[in-house]
Design an enzyme around this catalytic site. Structure first.
Site, PDB file in Angstrom:
ATOM      1  N   LYS A 206       0.860  -1.186   0.000  1.00  0.00           N
ATOM      2  CA  LYS A 206       0.000   0.000   0.000  1.00  0.00           C
ATOM      3  C   LYS A 206       0.896   1.234   0.000  1.00  0.00           C
ATOM      4  CE  LYS A 206      -3.520   2.403   2.702  1.00  0.00           C
ATOM      5  NZ  LYS A 206      -4.468   2.304   3.810  1.00  0.00           N
ATOM      6  N   LYS A 259      -2.258  -1.494  -3.760  1.00  0.00           N
ATOM      7  CA  LYS A 259      -3.109  -0.308  -3.690  1.00  0.00           C
ATOM      8  C   LYS A 259      -2.265   0.947  -3.812  1.00  0.00           C
ATOM      9  CE  LYS A 259      -6.056   1.967  -0.387  1.00  0.00           C
ATOM     10  NZ  LYS A 259      -6.447   2.036   0.984  1.00  0.00           N
TER      11      LYS A 259
HETATM   12  C1  PBG Z   1      -7.122   3.647   5.658  1.00  0.00           C
HETATM   13  C2  PBG Z   1      -7.467   3.471   4.242  1.00  0.00           C
HETATM   14  C3  PBG Z   1      -7.310   4.398   3.222  1.00  0.00           C
HETATM   15  C4  PBG Z   1      -7.897   3.844   2.090  1.00  0.00           C
HETATM   16  C5  PBG Z   1      -8.350   2.564   2.423  1.00  0.00           C
HETATM   17  N1  PBG Z   1      -8.054   2.321   3.761  1.00  0.00           N
HETATM   18  C6  PBG Z   1      -6.778   5.784   3.276  1.00  0.00           C
HETATM   19  C7  PBG Z   1      -5.376   6.003   3.611  1.00  0.00           C
HETATM   20  O1  PBG Z   1      -4.568   5.085   3.761  1.00  0.00           O
HETATM   21  O2  PBG Z   1      -5.031   7.176   3.774  1.00  0.00           O
HETATM   22  C8  PBG Z   1      -7.996   4.520   0.768  1.00  0.00           C
HETATM   23  C9  PBG Z   1      -9.107   4.079  -0.097  1.00  0.00           C
HETATM   24  C10 PBG Z   1      -9.440   4.990  -1.207  1.00  0.00           C
HETATM   25  O3  PBG Z   1      -8.793   6.036  -1.439  1.00  0.00           O
HETATM   26  O4  PBG Z   1     -10.399   4.672  -1.916  1.00  0.00           O
HETATM   27  N2  PBG Z   1      -6.222   2.834   6.183  1.00  0.00           N
END
Ligand code: PBG
Length: 336
Positions: A206, A259
């Site tokens: 991520k 992601k």
């Molecule tokens: C939080 C989380 C995020 C997303 C999914 N889980 C935001 C982040 O890490 O700041 C992002 C999902 C999206 O942008 O659609 N842990």
């Protein structure tokens, strides 16, 4: 002219193209992210994500039934609690909004859809970080007043949240906080609470991405100081993704996620080539917003762009796609 290959031969009719298509989309590949908020009596639209709302418990139940009807693979739940605190207590409170929602959906739908619980603290903490924060020590400078997101105490919180979510009825736990050792901590906690059969889909690679922008409005989890770049991955890095994925699998992840999706298709492809567990990709809020904004301006054909992005993500090697278009894409496929 004769004697040379003519790629056009297999493109000449829709039937030939369909026969030779290497990638197919199916509703079962899609997972719909949903937001449920405590203390509202009607769904609240997300301005940066046309068509996406923060649900009430009731509107979520209705949306879940529609999702099941459309034949998608699952839902992933994000909760927005009425009250936030330093450690995100509402994430594992039995009467916390996300756990109540999981309970209701499980009672309504049984095993018809895979109910996934996103496991993170950022929606539940008053500082908006994905873990607990402490003053920096050991020569680390920290962010905003010298605070750091403290890895190991956060693991104890994640362990408690995982058990609460499994208890509430989640079929699968998806940790997204990017703390080191989170999969091992969650696996140990689930096993210790007799949830040995509950799988973990690790947000393994991520990235600290600007494409999460609209999600901050939807989940109300924007960091109040600094950013997430000390725990989420640095966008220039690719080899590190393979290390993160290997580590998560070694710690007990049953499936792994990359992601965002579209700007990281190289990572999706490398991960899919390297591992033998299911690979998911999350088409995030900013990816959704870009296409919606362009379509609203008449700059792209919306439905075509939606299906093309989903096809690209599957073609790169993701078996499962988390997408805000899950239900709509399923309907488009049924129509095609
Ligand atoms: C939080 C989380 C995020 C997303 C999914 N889980 C935001 C982040 O890490 O700041 C992002 C999902 C999206 O942008 O659609 N842990």
């Amino acid at each position: 002219m004769t004697g040379f290959a003519r790629g056009r031969r297999l493109r000449s009719t829709p039937a030939l193209r369909r026969l030779t298509a290497q990638t197919r989309l199916a509703p079962a590949d899609f997972v719909l992210p949903v937001f449920v908020k405590q203390g509202i009596d009607a769904p609240v639209p997300i301005s940066a994500m046309p068509g996406v709302v923060q649900h009430t418990l009731d509107s979520l139940r209705k949306a879940a039934h529609e999702a099941a009807e459309a034949g998608i693979g699952g839902l992933i739940l994000f909760g927005i609690p009425g009250e936030k605190d330093a450690v995100g207590s509402q994430a594992d409170a039995a009467d916390g909004i996300v756990n109540v929602a999981l309970q209701q959906l499980r009672a309504d739908l049984g095993d018809e859809l895979v109910l996934m619980a996103d496991l993170c603290l950022c929606e539940y903490t008053d500082h908006g970080h994905c873990g607990v924060v402490t003053p920096a020590r050991g020569g680390v400078r920290g962010q905003g007043g010298g605070m750091v997101v403290d890895n190991d105490p956060t693991l104890d919180r994640y362990a408690a949240v995982a058990v609460a979510q499994a208890q509430a009825g989640a079929h699968l736990i998806a940790p997204s906080g990017m703390m080191d050792g989170q999969v091992a901590a969650i696996r140990r906690a689930l096993d210790g609470a007799a949830h040995t059969e509950t799988p973990i889909l690790a947000y393994a690679a991520k990235y600290a991405s600007g494409f999460y922008g609209p999600f901050r409005e939807a989940a109300e989890g924007a960091p109040q100081f600094g950013d997430r770049s000390t725990y989420q991955m640095d966008p220039p890095n690719a080899d590190e993704a393979l290390r993160e994925v290997a580590q998560d699998i070694a710690e007990g992840a049953d499936a792994v996620m990359v992601k965002p999706a579209l700007p990281y298709l190289d990572i999706v492809a490398r991960v899919a080539g390297a591992v033998h567990v299911p690979v998911a990709a999350y088409q995030v809020s900013g990816e959704y917003a870009m296409v919606e904004a362009a379509a609203a301006n008449g700059w792209v054909d919306r439905e075509r762009a939606i299906l093309e992005t989903l096809t690209a993500i599957r073609r790169a090697g993701a078996g499962t796609v988390l997408t805000y278009w899950a239900v709509e894409a399923a309907r488009l496929l049924a129509r095609a």
